[in-house]
Scaffold this motif. Structure first.
Motif, short mmCIF file in Angstrom:
data_model
loop_
_atom_site.label_atom_id
_atom_site.label_comp_id
_atom_site.label_asym_id
_atom_site.label_seq_id
_atom_site.Cartn_x
_atom_site.Cartn_y
_atom_site.Cartn_z
N ILE A 3 20.06 38.20 -42.29
CA ILE A 3 21.22 38.72 -41.80
C ILE A 3 21.35 38.16 -40.36
O ILE A 3 20.09 38.07 -39.65
CB ILE A 3 21.26 40.26 -41.57
CG1 ILE A 3 21.33 41.12 -43.03
CG2 ILE A 3 22.44 40.84 -40.74
CD1 ILE A 3 21.02 42.44 -42.93
N GLN A 4 22.19 37.58 -39.93
CA GLN A 4 22.17 36.64 -38.53
C GLN A 4 22.54 37.63 -37.76
O GLN A 4 23.58 38.83 -37.75
CB GLN A 4 23.36 35.71 -38.70
CG GLN A 4 23.00 34.61 -39.84
CD GLN A 4 24.08 33.40 -39.66
OE1 GLN A 4 24.80 33.43 -38.64
NE2 GLN A 4 24.04 32.34 -40.21
N GLN A 5 21.95 37.69 -36.61
CA GLN A 5 21.89 38.41 -35.30
C GLN A 5 23.12 38.14 -34.45
O GLN A 5 23.43 36.95 -34.38
CB GLN A 5 20.75 38.43 -34.48
CG GLN A 5 19.56 38.94 -35.21
CD GLN A 5 19.57 40.41 -35.49
OE1 GLN A 5 20.06 41.20 -34.61
NE2 GLN A 5 18.74 40.82 -36.68
N GLY A 6 23.85 39.23 -34.38
CA GLY A 6 25.17 38.96 -33.30
C GLY A 6 24.71 38.75 -31.79
O GLY A 6 23.60 38.90 -31.40
#
Length: 123
Positions: free
Chosen positions: A99-102
C-alpha cells in the motif's frame, strides 16, 4: 475438377481444428479463400461442368466459402480469447501488493510549518 467441394470443405475444417496459432489460421484462410485459393480456383472452374450441374454446384461452393470464412474468423477469435485468458491468471504464491503511503496536501504542510515557526517565536 480433381476434388469435390465437399472434400475441400472437410479438408479445410480438419486443418482449422488442428491449427494452434493465429498465423496458421491466417495462412489457411489465404490458402482456401485467397485470390489464388482453392475455393476460388474451384469457382472459376465451374464453367467446365455440364450446364445443368452449374447452379447447384455454384450455390454449394458459395455456401462453403461463407461457412469457411465464418469458421476462420471464429477460430481466430477463439485463439485470441484463449491467449487473453492465460494472461489473466493470478499467481497466489507472489507477495501481495504494497500500500503506497499518501502525503499531506501542500497547503496543510505549509500551514503546519507556519504554526511551528510561530510556536518557536512565542516561547
Amino acid at each position: 475438377m480433381e476434388r469435390t467441394i465437399e472434400q475441400i470443405y472437410e479438408e479445410a475444417f480438419k486443418e482449422i481444428k488442428s491449427a494452434t496459432d493465429s498465423e496458421r489460421i491466417k495462412a489457411l484462410s489465404i490458402r482456401y479463400l485467397g485470390r489464388k485459393g482453392i475455393i476460388t480456383h474451384f469457382l472459376r472452374n465451374i464453367s467446365n461442368l455440364p450446364l445443368e450441374k452449374r447452379p447447384e454446384v455454384g450455390k454449394r461452393a458459395n455456401e462453403v466459402k461463407k461457412s469457411l470464412d465464418t469458421a476462420f474468423k471464429h477460430a481466430l477469435k477463439h485463439l485470441e480469447t484463449k491467449s487473453l485468458q492465460k494472461d489473466y491468471r493470478i499467481d497466489v504464491s507472489l507477495p501481495g501488493r504494497t500500500i503506497q503511503q499518501g502525503s499531506l496536501h501542500p497547503i496543510t504542510q505549509i500551514t503546519w510549518q507556519i504554526c511551528e515557526i510561530l510556536k518557536k517565536n512565542w516561547v
